[in-house]
Design an enzyme around this catalytic site. Sequence first.
Site, PDB file in Angstrom:
ATOM      1  N   HIS A  24       0.833  -1.204   0.000  1.00  0.00           N
ATOM      2  CA  HIS A  24       0.000   0.000   0.000  1.00  0.00           C
ATOM      3  C   HIS A  24       0.871   1.259   0.000  1.00  0.00           C
ATOM      4  O   HIS A  24       0.680   2.158  -0.842  1.00  0.00           O
ATOM      5  CB  HIS A  24      -0.899  -0.011   1.241  1.00  0.00           C
ATOM      6  CG  HIS A  24      -1.716   1.227   1.435  1.00  0.00           C
ATOM      7  ND1 HIS A  24      -3.066   1.278   1.167  1.00  0.00           N
ATOM      8  CD2 HIS A  24      -1.383   2.470   1.883  1.00  0.00           C
ATOM      9  CE1 HIS A  24      -3.522   2.491   1.428  1.00  0.00           C
ATOM     10  NE2 HIS A  24      -2.511   3.245   1.867  1.00  0.00           N
ATOM     11  N   GLU A  25       1.817   1.321   0.910  1.00  0.00           N
ATOM     12  CA  GLU A  25       2.670   2.504   1.008  1.00  0.00           C
ATOM     13  C   GLU A  25       3.581   2.650  -0.205  1.00  0.00           C
ATOM     14  O   GLU A  25       3.966   3.766  -0.567  1.00  0.00           O
ATOM     15  CB  GLU A  25       3.494   2.455   2.297  1.00  0.00           C
ATOM     16  CG  GLU A  25       2.670   2.442   3.574  1.00  0.00           C
ATOM     17  CD  GLU A  25       1.713   3.622   3.678  1.00  0.00           C
ATOM     18  OE1 GLU A  25       2.018   4.690   3.120  1.00  0.00           O
ATOM     19  OE2 GLU A  25       0.651   3.473   4.313  1.00  0.00           O
ATOM     20  N   HIS A  28       1.892   4.851  -2.728  1.00  0.00           N
ATOM     21  CA  HIS A  28       2.058   6.276  -2.444  1.00  0.00           C
ATOM     22  C   HIS A  28       3.480   6.739  -2.783  1.00  0.00           C
ATOM     23  O   HIS A  28       3.682   7.791  -3.399  1.00  0.00           O
ATOM     24  CB  HIS A  28       1.792   6.552  -0.959  1.00  0.00           C
ATOM     25  CG  HIS A  28       0.363   6.364  -0.540  1.00  0.00           C
ATOM     26  ND1 HIS A  28      -0.696   6.897  -1.239  1.00  0.00           N
ATOM     27  CD2 HIS A  28      -0.179   5.718   0.531  1.00  0.00           C
ATOM     28  CE1 HIS A  28      -1.822   6.593  -0.624  1.00  0.00           C
ATOM     29  NE2 HIS A  28      -1.538   5.872   0.454  1.00  0.00           N
TER      30      HIS A  28
END
Length: 437
Positions: A24-25, A28
């Site tokens: 997920h990170e 980003h």
Amino acid sequence: MTTLLTVLGIVLFALGLLISIAWHELGHLSTAKLFGIRVPQYMVGFGPTVWSRKKGETEYGFKAIPAGGYIRMIGMFPPGKDGRIEARSTSPWRSMIEDAREASFEELQPGDEDRLFYTRKPWKRVIVMFAGPFMNLILAAVVFFGSSMILGYETQTTKVGGVQKCVIEQSPKGKQREQCATTDPVSPAHAAGLLKGDKIVAFNGQPVEDWNTLSDRIRDTIGPATLTVERAGKQLDLHPTLIENKVLKKDEDGKVVQPLTTVKAGYLGFQSQTEVLPLTFGQSVDRMTDLMQSGVQSVIALPGKIPDLWDAAFGDGERKQDSPVGVVGAARISGEIMAVEAPPERILSMMLSVLVMFNISLFLFNMLPLLPLDGGHIAGALWESIRRHTARLFKRPDPGPFDVAKLMPVAYVVAGVFVCFTLLVLVADVVNPVKIT
């Protein structure tokens, strides 16, 4: 051995959790760097740092509490109207706003003036914030399609898994009496001689290849019928007389309607056997769509489940199977799955299903348009884009970037609600857990 397998299941879930968070990170991080935003930190977990290493301008590491993760981008919020990064006020709400603003600039270095998050066009900020949840969706899709098309998916078949001896009305609460009463009539299936292990291949002369088709035809029939079954390599016809009975209502896809409702329909009286069967790509798409729809419905229904969750945690209420579970509950379920007596491929399929649902939940939860979630930043960027386009359309001055920092008091309230809900789920997962066995 059971304890060892349970611990192994919990460890595997923890590993899957860390991978999901890191993935997920990474979404980003990669898009932020793509658009030239400086990212000082990429961390998996919260609390004290366990390990870290700096590569280039970013510090990568793991923290002690594996309950989330973050990347830190400089300039998440625009400066105040006076152009200063810091502003002081005696108002506690104003202090929240300015503290958040200050934190987003605390690692500002010379030359970073054009590398701030808020200076990027709204569509770029939307991509950066959407990339995290989208990575969870990608992971869920890849794992699900690989699992369903290679290992298979638990599917109801036309094979008989068990035969009811008598007719018992289905309860709208989803429960039935397990023992036949002397006044209960004999079930049509038992009276006709249907046996466990039979495979129903035709109903009233019409071939049936899947459970939903067979179920629909049974429900639509009251009276004499002909079942063609395969038994010991041979086909034979059975002649049950179906009766009307109260059964659970199903939708067009053959799924039980929620909340549970009973309807009157034709009744035969047997349980279909479930098997893990590989799905085609089209069937996998349909299943994935169903999972997404179920996930959306679960998120919408969360507020309404709080009373039952409270009763399960602090009262004598029953913990329902569709009750929300947290990280502890999911880990416990994973442990139970590993300890189940089943073929290895079926256990692996169930473990991967937990990972799929966890990542779908991460995607949907983070897309809620509320700060401090990713969806809140996306909503702020979209609102800024609407304001600027509207001003341009009516030839008005550019209103400038939307100051998301002003919503920080709301973000603290939302975060407080989420923390309380998380603690409630944690207590319920410990004292009254959802069980699969």
